[in-house]
Design an enzyme around this catalytic site. Structure first.
Site, mmCIF file in Angstrom:
data_model
loop_
_atom_site.group_PDB
_atom_site.id
_atom_site.type_symbol
_atom_site.label_atom_id
_atom_site.label_comp_id
_atom_site.label_asym_id
_atom_site.label_seq_id
_atom_site.Cartn_x
_atom_site.Cartn_y
_atom_site.Cartn_z
ATOM 1 N N ASP A 68 0.752 -1.274 0.050
ATOM 2 C CA ASP A 68 0.034 0.024 0.069
ATOM 3 C C ASP A 68 0.911 1.392 -0.006
ATOM 4 O O ASP A 68 2.071 1.288 0.098
ATOM 5 C CB ASP A 68 -0.928 -0.064 1.226
ATOM 6 C CG ASP A 68 -0.221 -0.371 2.536
ATOM 7 O OD1 ASP A 68 0.963 -0.469 2.604
ATOM 8 O OD2 ASP A 68 -1.046 -0.623 3.590
ATOM 9 N N ASN A 133 -7.345 -2.425 14.507
ATOM 10 C CA ASN A 133 -8.822 -2.738 13.891
ATOM 11 C C ASN A 133 -8.893 -3.888 13.069
ATOM 12 O O ASN A 133 -9.810 -4.033 12.454
ATOM 13 C CB ASN A 133 -9.513 -1.435 13.331
ATOM 14 C CG ASN A 133 -8.817 -0.820 12.255
ATOM 15 O OD1 ASN A 133 -7.915 -1.428 11.902
ATOM 16 N ND2 ASN A 133 -9.350 -0.023 11.622
ATOM 17 N N HIS A 135 -7.080 -4.323 10.468
ATOM 18 C CA HIS A 135 -6.985 -4.094 9.144
ATOM 19 C C HIS A 135 -5.774 -4.758 8.619
ATOM 20 O O HIS A 135 -4.666 -4.995 9.243
ATOM 21 C CB HIS A 135 -7.076 -2.877 8.588
ATOM 22 C CG HIS A 135 -5.740 -1.835 8.907
ATOM 23 N ND1 HIS A 135 -5.707 -0.461 9.328
ATOM 24 C CD2 HIS A 135 -4.541 -2.049 9.025
ATOM 25 C CE1 HIS A 135 -4.788 0.070 9.647
ATOM 26 N NE2 HIS A 135 -3.650 -0.902 9.485
ATOM 27 N N GLU A 140 -9.604 -1.602 5.515
ATOM 28 C CA GLU A 140 -10.397 -1.255 6.946
ATOM 29 C C GLU A 140 -11.429 -2.113 7.182
ATOM 30 O O GLU A 140 -12.043 -2.643 6.249
ATOM 31 C CB GLU A 140 -10.768 0.237 6.835
ATOM 32 C CG GLU A 140 -9.558 1.154 6.603
ATOM 33 C CD GLU A 140 -8.762 1.312 8.061
ATOM 34 O OE1 GLU A 140 -8.653 0.480 8.882
ATOM 35 O OE2 GLU A 140 -7.929 2.367 8.146
HETATM 36 C C1 GLP Z 1 -0.551 0.740 8.889
HETATM 37 C C2 GLP Z 1 -0.122 -0.158 7.528
HETATM 38 C C3 GLP Z 1 -0.508 -1.715 7.744
HETATM 39 C C4 GLP Z 1 0.406 -1.960 9.120
HETATM 40 C C5 GLP Z 1 -0.646 -1.277 10.059
HETATM 41 C C6 GLP Z 1 0.304 -1.482 11.391
HETATM 42 O O1 GLP Z 1 -1.217 1.658 8.716
HETATM 43 N N1 GLP Z 1 -1.035 0.263 6.356
HETATM 44 O O2 GLP Z 1 0.248 -2.395 6.469
HETATM 45 O O3 GLP Z 1 0.349 -3.427 9.225
HETATM 46 O O4 GLP Z 1 -0.797 -0.245 9.773
HETATM 47 O O5 GLP Z 1 1.288 -0.818 11.496
HETATM 48 P P1 GLP Z 1 2.458 -0.876 12.859
HETATM 49 O O6 GLP Z 1 3.107 -1.947 12.378
HETATM 50 O O7 GLP Z 1 3.182 0.377 12.860
HETATM 51 O O8 GLP Z 1 1.770 -1.197 14.052
#
Ligand code: GLP
Length: 238
Positions: A68, A133, A135, A140
């Site tokens: 992404d 959440n 995702h 989402e």
């Molecule tokens: C982000 C990304 C995800 C990621 C998640 C958790 O927004 N789009 O791909 O897995 O949130 O992030 P973190 O590893 O910093 O907790």
């Protein structure tokens, strides 16, 4: 713990050990002919990227495809995922080809381009983090299990969770391009990393809760080959 036969759960002491375990799985896949790897961003995979950077592994025959990208951030913006990937892996380790959505490109063109890339390069191993959440990528709660790469709106919870990387909450982009849940789960093997108690509910719902579009990561219960690497905090509600 959990009763899903397709899901293996590995509990580690800390993110360093988690990164090392993820590294070992990638190494083994590479030895078994890994051709295309799907990669995530975020705080969670940082220890894995450190292990990869410090290793002698050769990715020159591997294609890397990222999950992404924020819409509206230039590639050289320090919070763009392009910048993150260059810093954490790609400037150090050359790959055969690397792909990441272009957050400055128009929607129809960019989603079509990315879906074409995914069609041409089926993912052997997809690495994932998870949102608080549940995702995956930026899919989402409520995202269709059938989704391909799309423009998606970040939920309030995600904007809140990601504001730590920006000067203020107003600076967090509200939209992203994200591989869809169908794109993600078309990978042969999936490895999801999660650390910390703030991920415990998402992990418990993903593994043991009902399979529902309200919990994007619950789609993994339908996949045949999934490994979770969790620390004790993230595993605490299993
Ligand atoms: C982000 C990304 C995800 C990621 C998640 C958790 O927004 N789009 O791909 O897995 O949130 O992030 P973190 O590893 O910093 O907790």
């Amino acid at each position: 713990m959990h009763s899903n036969e397709n899901i293996e759960v590995i509990v580690v002491k800390n993110p360093e050990e988690g990164g090392q375990r993820a590294f070992e799985i990638i190494k083994e896949e590479l030895e078994n002919g890994l051709k295309v790897i799907g990669l995530p961003t975020g705080g969670t995979p940082e220890t894995m990227y450190t292990a990869l950077r410090n290793s002698a592994l050769d990715f020159s025959e591997v294609v890397a495809i990222n999950l992404d990208e924020y819409i509206g951030l230039e590639a050289d913006h320090p919070q763009s995922y392009k910048y993150f990937m260059d810093e954490h892996l790609l400037n150090t380790k050359p790959f055969k080809e690397t792909y990441i959505p272009n957050g400055m490109a128009p929607e129809a063109e960019e989603t079509a381009r990315y879906n074409q890339i995914l069609q041409e390069h089926p993912i052997d191993l997809q690495i994932l983090g998870i949102g608080t959440n549940a995702h995956l990528g930026f899919n989402e709660p409520g995202s269709s299990f059938d989704s391909l790469t799309e423009k998606v709106e970040l939920s309030e919870e995600t904007v809140e969770a990601n504001k730590r990387y920006f000067e203020s909450v107003a600076d967090v982009p509200k939209y992203a391009y994200s591989m869809g849940l169908a794109s993600i789960t078309s990978a042969d093997k999936i490895l999801l990393l999660a650390y910390g108690e703030n991920k415990a509910d998402a992990i418990a719902e993903a593994i043991n809760g009902p399979v529902t579009e309200e919990v994007p990561a619950s789609i993994l219960q339908n996949h045949e080959n999934v490994t979770f690497i969790l620390d004790e905090g993230a595993a605490s509600k299993l």
